[in-house]
Each structure stands twice: as structure tokens, then as C-alpha cells.
Design a protein around this motif. Structure first.
Motif, short mmCIF file in Angstrom:
data_model
loop_
_atom_site.label_atom_id
_atom_site.label_comp_id
_atom_site.label_asym_id
_atom_site.label_seq_id
_atom_site.Cartn_x
_atom_site.Cartn_y
_atom_site.Cartn_z
N VAL A 1 -12.12 31.67 -35.16
CA VAL A 1 -12.42 32.33 -33.88
C VAL A 1 -11.26 32.27 -32.89
N GLU A 2 -10.31 31.38 -33.08
CA GLU A 2 -9.21 31.27 -32.12
C GLU A 2 -8.46 32.58 -31.92
N PRO A 3 -8.09 33.32 -32.99
CA PRO A 3 -7.40 34.60 -32.75
C PRO A 3 -8.26 35.60 -31.99
N VAL A 4 -9.58 35.58 -32.23
CA VAL A 4 -10.47 36.51 -31.53
C VAL A 4 -10.57 36.15 -30.06
N LEU A 5 -10.71 34.86 -29.77
CA LEU A 5 -10.83 34.41 -28.38
C LEU A 5 -9.54 34.64 -27.60
N ALA A 6 -8.42 34.69 -28.30
CA ALA A 6 -7.14 34.90 -27.62
C ALA A 6 -6.94 36.35 -27.18
N GLU A 7 -7.71 37.27 -27.75
CA GLU A 7 -7.57 38.67 -27.39
C GLU A 7 -8.15 38.92 -26.00
N PRO A 8 -7.57 39.86 -25.24
CA PRO A 8 -8.11 40.17 -23.91
C PRO A 8 -9.50 40.77 -23.98
N ILE A 9 -10.36 40.39 -23.05
CA ILE A 9 -11.74 40.89 -23.00
C ILE A 9 -11.75 42.23 -22.27
N ARG B 1 -55.67 16.96 -11.50
CA ARG B 1 -55.20 18.27 -11.95
C ARG B 1 -53.84 18.14 -12.66
N TRP B 2 -53.64 19.01 -13.64
CA TRP B 2 -52.38 19.02 -14.38
C TRP B 2 -51.43 20.04 -13.75
N THR B 3 -50.21 19.61 -13.53
CA THR B 3 -49.19 20.48 -12.95
C THR B 3 -47.90 20.39 -13.77
N VAL B 4 -47.07 21.42 -13.64
CA VAL B 4 -45.79 21.44 -14.36
C VAL B 4 -44.81 20.50 -13.66
N VAL B 5 -44.27 19.56 -14.42
CA VAL B 5 -43.30 18.60 -13.88
C VAL B 5 -41.87 19.10 -14.11
N HIS B 6 -41.60 19.56 -15.33
CA HIS B 6 -40.27 20.08 -15.67
C HIS B 6 -40.44 21.38 -16.45
N ASP B 7 -39.71 22.38 -16.04
CA ASP B 7 -39.71 23.66 -16.76
C ASP B 7 -38.29 24.22 -16.65
N ARG B 8 -37.48 23.92 -17.64
CA ARG B 8 -36.06 24.24 -17.56
C ARG B 8 -35.78 25.66 -18.05
N TRP B 9 -34.98 26.37 -17.28
CA TRP B 9 -34.55 27.72 -17.63
C TRP B 9 -33.04 27.81 -17.50
N HIS B 10 -32.47 28.61 -18.38
CA HIS B 10 -31.02 28.85 -18.33
C HIS B 10 -30.79 30.30 -17.90
N THR B 11 -30.13 30.48 -16.78
CA THR B 11 -29.84 31.81 -16.26
C THR B 11 -28.36 32.11 -16.45
N ALA B 12 -28.08 33.26 -17.07
CA ALA B 12 -26.70 33.62 -17.38
C ALA B 12 -26.42 35.05 -16.96
N ILE B 13 -25.18 35.29 -16.55
CA ILE B 13 -24.70 36.63 -16.26
C ILE B 13 -24.11 37.20 -17.55
N VAL B 14 -24.57 38.36 -17.98
CA VAL B 14 -24.17 38.91 -19.27
C VAL B 14 -23.67 40.34 -19.12
N ASP B 15 -22.98 40.79 -20.17
CA ASP B 15 -22.55 42.18 -20.27
C ASP B 15 -23.70 42.97 -20.89
N ALA B 16 -24.41 43.74 -20.09
CA ALA B 16 -25.62 44.42 -20.55
C ALA B 16 -25.34 45.71 -21.31
N ASP B 17 -24.09 46.13 -21.35
CA ASP B 17 -23.79 47.42 -21.98
C ASP B 17 -22.74 47.31 -23.08
N GLY B 18 -22.26 46.10 -23.37
CA GLY B 18 -21.20 45.97 -24.35
C GLY B 18 -21.36 44.74 -25.20
N SER B 19 -20.25 44.18 -25.64
CA SER B 19 -20.27 43.02 -26.53
C SER B 19 -19.42 41.88 -25.98
N CYS B 20 -19.26 41.83 -24.68
CA CYS B 20 -18.41 40.79 -24.08
C CYS B 20 -19.15 39.49 -23.83
N GLY B 21 -20.45 39.47 -24.06
CA GLY B 21 -21.20 38.24 -23.88
C GLY B 21 -21.82 38.11 -22.51
#
Length: 228
Positions: free
Chosen positions: A174-182, A208-228
């Protein structure tokens, strides 16, 4: 340690040394048998194939490339055999039954007086010095982790490699791929992924039962391409 200073002469020969660096007929003979062509490792010739009790095949190979007799330090071709060695490099799978390579190689003396290396063992681009796996197995493992296998461990188990070797193969892939410009992002999107299951807790007063921990991961992505 002595330092050998060399300049290039005619037809790719290295000058500035006592001996020449052209092929001198070091005794490596090419034998392109059907088994050698089937194995397909450049520079290795199949000498014998054994079928052992568990159905595995043991393939005995020898060096079939005159360049392997050239000293890695000075480039002078050797004609003086010092000894022999056997290595067992791992290679890509062939069919369902296991296959094991046995490389019968030679140690050569370097007779170049200006070279600091006294001897060396045959090596090839397909099986570099001190390598325990072939180049093509390393490439296949790295590509498999990037494109097919669910994890490094899954690829390591499939190819019979250790986790560090499989991971190093993936990094090299993957190193050669990651070295290419995005390329520039045209459409930005937001992707939310839940990290595990939510954890619940009971209130000691209300019961009563309540939610103590509810972990979510929010990411900014490329919605129209393959840049991640």
C-alpha cells in the motif's frame, strides 16, 4: 573496511577492479524442463519433485541464473565454489496439497582483491538474500490483505506466514498507493457508525433502564468518489 571505487566502462562492465564483471561461465547451466516452467520462479530450475505420505509435494530446485554467481559487493563473477547450502523459502500455494521448496544453492568465494567480501551465497530477485518467502508470495499476501482478506491474520493463516511478515507485505503493497496524490473531493458526506453495542444501566431509585454508553464514530467522507 575497504572501499571499492568503481566507474562504468563499456557495455555495462564495472571497471576499477582487478577482475572483470562480465559473465565468465561460472558453471550454471540452464535447464528449462516442464516442471521448471510450471513452477515459474525466474532463476530457479526444478531438479526433483517428491510426493510424501501426507500428499504434500517437496520440490527440489537449483539456481539457473548466472547472475547469481556475481558478488553482491563488487559485481565480479566467481568461479570458485566454497560450499553448499539448503534453504526452504515459502511460495504461493499450488492446488489443495501443500508444496515445499528446497533450494540447493552454492556459496562462492569472491576472488576480487579489492572487494571486502570474502564469500557470498546465491540469491535472486525472486528470492532475495536472507528472505524466507519468495517475492511473489509476499506480493500476493500484501495484495490479498488490501483487496480480499478480512484481516492480516486471515491472510497469514492462508499463506502459512507469521503476522509480522504478512503485515510487512501489506505495508509494502500500500505504500506506493498512499504516496500518490489524492484527487480533489467533489461531494463531502458524513458517515456515522456505531462502535459496539450500547451499554444499559438501571437507576437504583426509579428502577428504569437507561443508556449509559452508546459510542458512535462520525467521519467526513468522499460521497462521490473513492478518496475515503
Amino acid at each position: 573496511m575497504a572501499v571499492v571505487k568503481a566507474v562504468h566502462g563499456h557495455e555495462g562492465e564495472v571497471t576499477g577492479l582487478v577482475q572483470g564483471t562480465q559473465v565468465q561461465g561460472a558453471g550454471v547451466q540452464s535447464e528449462r524442463s516442464d516442471a521448471t516452467l510450471l513452477l515459474g520462479i525466474e532463476g530457479l530450475a526444478v531438479r526433483q519433485v517428491e510426493l510424501i505420505e501426507d500428499g504434500a509435494r517437496v520440490v527440489h530446485v537449483a539456481t539457473d541464473d548466472e547472475s547469481a554467481t556475481a558478488c553482491p559487493s563488487c559485481g565480479v563473477f566467481s568461479t570458485s565454489i566454497k560450499g553448499r547450502a539448503i534453504t526452504h523459502p515459502r511460495d504461493v500455494p499450488y492446488g489443495e496439497a501443500p508444496i515445499a521448496l528446497v533450494w540447493h544453492k552454492r556459496r562462492w568465494r569472491c576472488r576480487e582483491s579489492a572487494c571486502p567480501r570474502a564469500s557470498f551465497t546465491e540469491s535472486l530477485p525472486a528470492v532475495p538474500p536472507r528472505a524466507r518467502v519468495t517475492t511473489r508470495l509476499r506480493s500476493a499476501c500484501g495484495a490479498g490483505i488490501a483487496d480480499g482478506f478480512s484481516s492480516v491474520l486471515a491472510a497469514a493463516d492462508h499463506y502459512g506466514l507469521s503476522w509480522p511478515i504478512a503485515h510487512a507485505a501489506f505495508v509494502a503493497h500500500v505504500e506506493p498507493v498512499l504516496a500518490e496524490p489524492i484527487p480533489p473531493v467533489q461531494v463531502i458526506g458524513i458517515d456515522e457508525t456505531r462502535r459496539g453495542k450500547p451499554q444499559w444501566g438501571q437507576d437504583p431509585v426509579t428502577g428504569r433502564w437507561t443508556v449509559v454508553h452508546d459510542r458512535w464514530h462520525t467521519a467526513i467522507v468522499d460521497a462521490d468518489g473513492s478518496c475515503g
